[in-house]
Design an enzyme around this catalytic site. Structure first.
Site, PDB file in Angstrom:
ATOM      1  N   GLY A  15       0.823  -1.207   0.000  1.00 55.99           N
ATOM      2  CA  GLY A  15       0.000   0.000   0.000  1.00 55.99           C
ATOM      3  C   GLY A  15       0.852   1.249   0.000  1.00 55.99           C
ATOM      4  O   GLY A  15       0.500   2.262   0.610  1.00 55.99           O
ATOM      5  N   PHE A  19      -2.675   6.119   1.712  1.00 49.84           N
ATOM      6  CA  PHE A  19      -2.603   7.130   2.764  1.00 49.84           C
ATOM      7  C   PHE A  19      -1.575   6.764   3.828  1.00 49.84           C
ATOM      8  O   PHE A  19      -0.578   7.482   4.040  1.00 49.84           O
ATOM      9  CB  PHE A  19      -4.004   7.307   3.360  1.00 49.84           C
ATOM     10  CG  PHE A  19      -4.058   8.032   4.670  1.00 49.84           C
ATOM     11  CD1 PHE A  19      -3.338   9.205   4.866  1.00 49.84           C
ATOM     12  CD2 PHE A  19      -4.839   7.554   5.714  1.00 49.84           C
ATOM     13  CE1 PHE A  19      -3.386   9.875   6.085  1.00 49.84           C
ATOM     14  CE2 PHE A  19      -4.914   8.219   6.921  1.00 49.84           C
ATOM     15  CZ  PHE A  19      -4.182   9.378   7.109  1.00 49.84           C
ATOM     16  N   TYR A 162     -14.700  -5.901   6.842  1.00 50.71           N
ATOM     17  CA  TYR A 162     -13.412  -5.284   7.171  1.00 50.71           C
ATOM     18  C   TYR A 162     -12.963  -5.685   8.571  1.00 50.71           C
ATOM     19  O   TYR A 162     -11.816  -6.075   8.785  1.00 50.71           O
ATOM     20  CB  TYR A 162     -13.529  -3.759   7.064  1.00 50.71           C
ATOM     21  CG  TYR A 162     -12.270  -3.023   7.476  1.00 50.71           C
ATOM     22  CD1 TYR A 162     -11.208  -2.914   6.590  1.00 50.71           C
ATOM     23  CD2 TYR A 162     -12.158  -2.445   8.741  1.00 50.71           C
ATOM     24  CE1 TYR A 162     -10.056  -2.235   6.960  1.00 50.71           C
ATOM     25  CE2 TYR A 162     -11.013  -1.775   9.111  1.00 50.71           C
ATOM     26  CZ  TYR A 162      -9.959  -1.670   8.215  1.00 50.71           C
ATOM     27  OH  TYR A 162      -8.807  -1.017   8.587  1.00 50.71           O
ATOM     28  N   ASN A 191      -8.639   6.107  15.153  1.00 54.26           N
ATOM     29  CA  ASN A 191      -8.972   6.812  13.912  1.00 54.26           C
ATOM     30  C   ASN A 191      -7.755   7.598  13.426  1.00 54.26           C
ATOM     31  O   ASN A 191      -7.264   8.494  14.118  1.00 54.26           O
ATOM     32  CB  ASN A 191     -10.151   7.756  14.157  1.00 54.26           C
ATOM     33  CG  ASN A 191     -11.428   7.001  14.482  1.00 54.26           C
ATOM     34  OD1 ASN A 191     -12.158   6.608  13.602  1.00 54.26           O
ATOM     35  ND2 ASN A 191     -11.668   6.789  15.768  1.00 54.26           N
ATOM     36  N   VAL A 192      -7.283   7.258  12.234  1.00 55.69           N
ATOM     37  CA  VAL A 192      -6.067   7.855  11.681  1.00 55.69           C
ATOM     38  C   VAL A 192      -6.451   8.974  10.705  1.00 55.69           C
ATOM     39  O   VAL A 192      -7.403   8.840   9.937  1.00 55.69           O
ATOM     40  CB  VAL A 192      -5.219   6.787  10.959  1.00 55.69           C
ATOM     41  CG1 VAL A 192      -3.872   7.376  10.533  1.00 55.69           C
ATOM     42  CG2 VAL A 192      -5.016   5.567  11.845  1.00 55.69           C
TER      43      VAL A 192
END
Length: 331
Positions: A15, A19, A162, A191-192
């Site tokens: 990845g 992000f 997920y 939470n990123v």
């Protein structure tokens, strides 16, 4: 291995143009590692940014991690030896996307994790880090969720593919560790948010979605009544934490997050403040709001790291600066 010894090591990041993965690439290259960045989808803006930052310490290669032969070829031919793997690639999305693509997400994420763990075993990789999720704590409560809660032993069924993929990925890593002595670390972030997180499509998270709407002069849409609370961790701080978790080797499973808790309504106000625009909010009680609260026990993280994660206000200002440079339409 101790903190700060990434120089001279070869690290494979999945990845790599995503992000979170892109921030692992940036940090590892800055610390002197040679980085092999695997990606499925090209993001030219991030590719250009990383190439400028990492130079010849980075090699970007398009690989379908769902194909075991392509994945194995990457390990065999891209470097003489891979010292560590940071698995950041995952099929993800907002709540609606997860609900509508549950089977696809579960299949893709478990498949890629299995292929990577098998390759790590075959090619004798020293360390593997799986980016898991705090959502593996399926029944959020008012008490902080601790790593000692064995989410693998009695996983609660959910229609969220997920969440299931993250639980099964951790189970698979645990079995590889037991049978093959794989050094497998699992990071469970809250939470990123931060730079490079796009607001486009069905994969957007809450903060980039809020930033995009507020910057465009639109109302920020909040699912539920906005009273639900969350804590947020800046992506660069997540990466620093993860590298130090692997560097110290003290804990195999670590929550990463912030003790700073905020309601979604307050978050919208902070986003508008960072942008310097009026706060305009519309709630939608008929849309799924998720858990009323999600808290993480952070004692292990604090024991391992040697820095203080930035405040949400400072992190939002950093995120807004990147957004204005790169994603906000220019007049």
């Amino acid at each position: 291995m101790t903190i700060g010894t990434w120089a001279g090591r070869t690290v494979l990041v999945t990845g790599a143009l995503g992000f979170i993965g892109s921030h692992f690439v940036e940090r590892l290259a800055a610390e002197g590692a040679t980085v092999i960045g695997l990606h499925r989808t090209d993001r030219p803006l991030i590719r250009t940014e990383l190439t400028a930052l990492a130079g010849d310490r980075l090699r970007l290669v398009r690989v379908d991690l769902g194909d075991q032969h392509e994945t194995r070829a990457a390990f065999r031919y891209l470097a003489p030896h891979i010292d560590a793997v940071f698995h950041c690639a995952a099929l993800d999305g907002n709540a609606q996307y997860k609900r509508e693509h549950s089977a696809e997400i579960l299949d893709a994420n478990v498949r890629t994790t299995a292929h990577l763990l098998n390759c790590a075993r075959e090619f004798e990789v020293d360390d593997v880090l799986l980016l898991s999720s705090s959502e593996v704590y399926c029944v959020p409560g008012t008490s902080p969720a601790s790593e000692d809660e064995d989410v693998r032993r009695s996983p609660q069924y959910t229609q969220n593919g997920y969440v299931l993929s993250k639980i099964f990925g951790e189970i698979l890593a645990d079995h590889h560790q037991r049978q093959f002595a794989t050094r497998a670390f699992r990071i469970r972030p809250g939470n990123v948010y931060g730079p490079r997180d796009s607001a486009a499509g069905a994969h957007n998270r809450v903060i980039p979605s809020m930033v995009a709407r507020a910057a465009a002069g639109e109302e920020i849409e909040i699912w539920g009544d906005g009273s639900q609370t969350r804590s947020f961790i800046h992506v660069a701080d997540l990466v620093r934490c993860a590298l130090q978790v692997v560097g110290t080797g003290k804990y195999e499973v670590v929550n990463v997050g912030s003790a700073e808790e905020v309601s979604i309504l307050e978050l919208a106000r902070l986003v508008a403040e960072a942008l310097g625009v009026p706060s305009r909010v519309r709630t939608d009680p008929d849309r799924p709001a998720g858990a009323a609260v999600r808290r993480l026990e952070l004692a292990r993280m604090r024991e391992v790291i040697d820095f203080e994660p930035r405040s949400l206000r400072a992190g939002l200002e950093d995120t807004v600066r990147w957004y204005r440079r790169n994603e906000r339409p220019q007049p």
